[in-house]
Motif scaffolding. Structure first.
Motif, mmCIF file in Angstrom:
data_model
loop_
_atom_site.group_PDB
_atom_site.id
_atom_site.type_symbol
_atom_site.label_atom_id
_atom_site.label_comp_id
_atom_site.label_asym_id
_atom_site.label_seq_id
_atom_site.Cartn_x
_atom_site.Cartn_y
_atom_site.Cartn_z
ATOM 1 N N GLU A 90 27.383 20.432 48.747
ATOM 2 C CA GLU A 90 27.278 19.702 50.355
ATOM 3 C C GLU A 90 27.503 18.030 50.158
ATOM 4 O O GLU A 90 26.756 17.604 49.309
ATOM 5 C CB GLU A 90 26.046 20.093 51.226
ATOM 6 C CG GLU A 90 25.978 21.704 51.755
ATOM 7 C CD GLU A 90 25.077 21.906 52.586
ATOM 8 O OE1 GLU A 90 24.628 20.957 53.373
ATOM 9 O OE2 GLU A 90 24.260 22.959 52.496
ATOM 10 N N ILE B 237 26.493 14.455 51.219
ATOM 11 C CA ILE B 237 25.629 14.074 51.974
ATOM 12 C C ILE B 237 25.980 12.463 52.423
ATOM 13 O O ILE B 237 24.937 12.088 53.167
ATOM 14 C CB ILE B 237 24.173 14.159 51.226
ATOM 15 C CG1 ILE B 237 24.226 13.640 49.718
ATOM 16 C CG2 ILE B 237 23.988 15.827 51.289
ATOM 17 C CD1 ILE B 237 22.930 13.517 49.189
ATOM 18 N N ALA C 193 20.253 19.977 49.293
ATOM 19 C CA ALA C 193 20.599 19.411 50.147
ATOM 20 C C ALA C 193 19.736 18.767 51.299
ATOM 21 O O ALA C 193 19.781 17.696 51.720
ATOM 22 C CB ALA C 193 21.923 20.078 50.927
ATOM 23 N N ARG D 36 18.685 14.621 51.849
ATOM 24 C CA ARG D 36 18.770 14.144 53.269
ATOM 25 C C ARG D 36 17.686 13.544 53.682
ATOM 26 O O ARG D 36 17.745 12.506 54.128
ATOM 27 C CB ARG D 36 19.440 15.258 54.184
ATOM 28 C CG ARG D 36 20.856 15.629 54.022
ATOM 29 C CD ARG D 36 21.417 16.390 55.199
ATOM 30 N NE ARG D 36 22.898 16.779 55.022
ATOM 31 C CZ ARG D 36 23.333 17.895 54.853
ATOM 32 N NH1 ARG D 36 22.483 18.904 54.303
ATOM 33 N NH2 ARG D 36 24.598 18.120 54.733
ATOM 34 N N ARG E 153 24.882 9.746 57.304
ATOM 35 C CA ARG E 153 26.183 10.449 56.524
ATOM 36 C C ARG E 153 27.367 9.905 57.244
ATOM 37 O O ARG E 153 28.029 9.590 57.824
ATOM 38 C CB ARG E 153 26.229 12.018 56.763
ATOM 39 C CG ARG E 153 27.688 12.517 56.209
ATOM 40 C CD ARG E 153 27.515 13.892 56.345
ATOM 41 N NE ARG E 153 28.965 14.321 55.712
ATOM 42 C CZ ARG E 153 29.771 14.935 56.191
ATOM 43 N NH1 ARG E 153 29.716 15.126 57.615
ATOM 44 N NH2 ARG E 153 30.778 15.315 55.745
#
Length: 91
Positions: free
Chosen positions: A8, A10, A77, A81, A91
């Motif tokens: 993912e 980020i 992820a 975050r 992001r």
């Protein structure tokens, strides 16, 4: 780290200082499998394969047109975050 794992994104910004801080914070937090890179997203102004851009010859030198990205494995992820949110990065 698996060879084929879902990742993912980020961090995706034109912000070199933020990108450097994000990489350092993720490393300090022990997030595994961080991949960070940058690439130029703007085509050159001149045509016919010309790599010269008149904006690079200003008084302050070459301008930064790079896009800075960071991806992590999907399993990391959420935690990544949270680390970036503590830095104030979005992001």
């Amino acid at each position: 780290m698996a060879l084929f794992e879902k990742r993912e994104e980020i961090f995706c910004k034109r912000d070199r200082a933020g990108w450097t801080a994000a990489k350092a914070a993720l490393k300090a937090a022990g997030i595994r499998g961080v991949r960070a890179w940058h690439c130029e997203v703007e085509p050159p102004v001149g045509g016919c394969g010309c790599k010269l851009d008149i904006r690079d010859f200003g008084p302050n030198g070459r301008i930064d047109r790079e896009m800075y990205l960071v991806t992590v494995p999907s399993a990391e992820a959420g935690r990544a975050r949270e680390v970036l949110a503590s830095l104030g990065e979005q992001r």
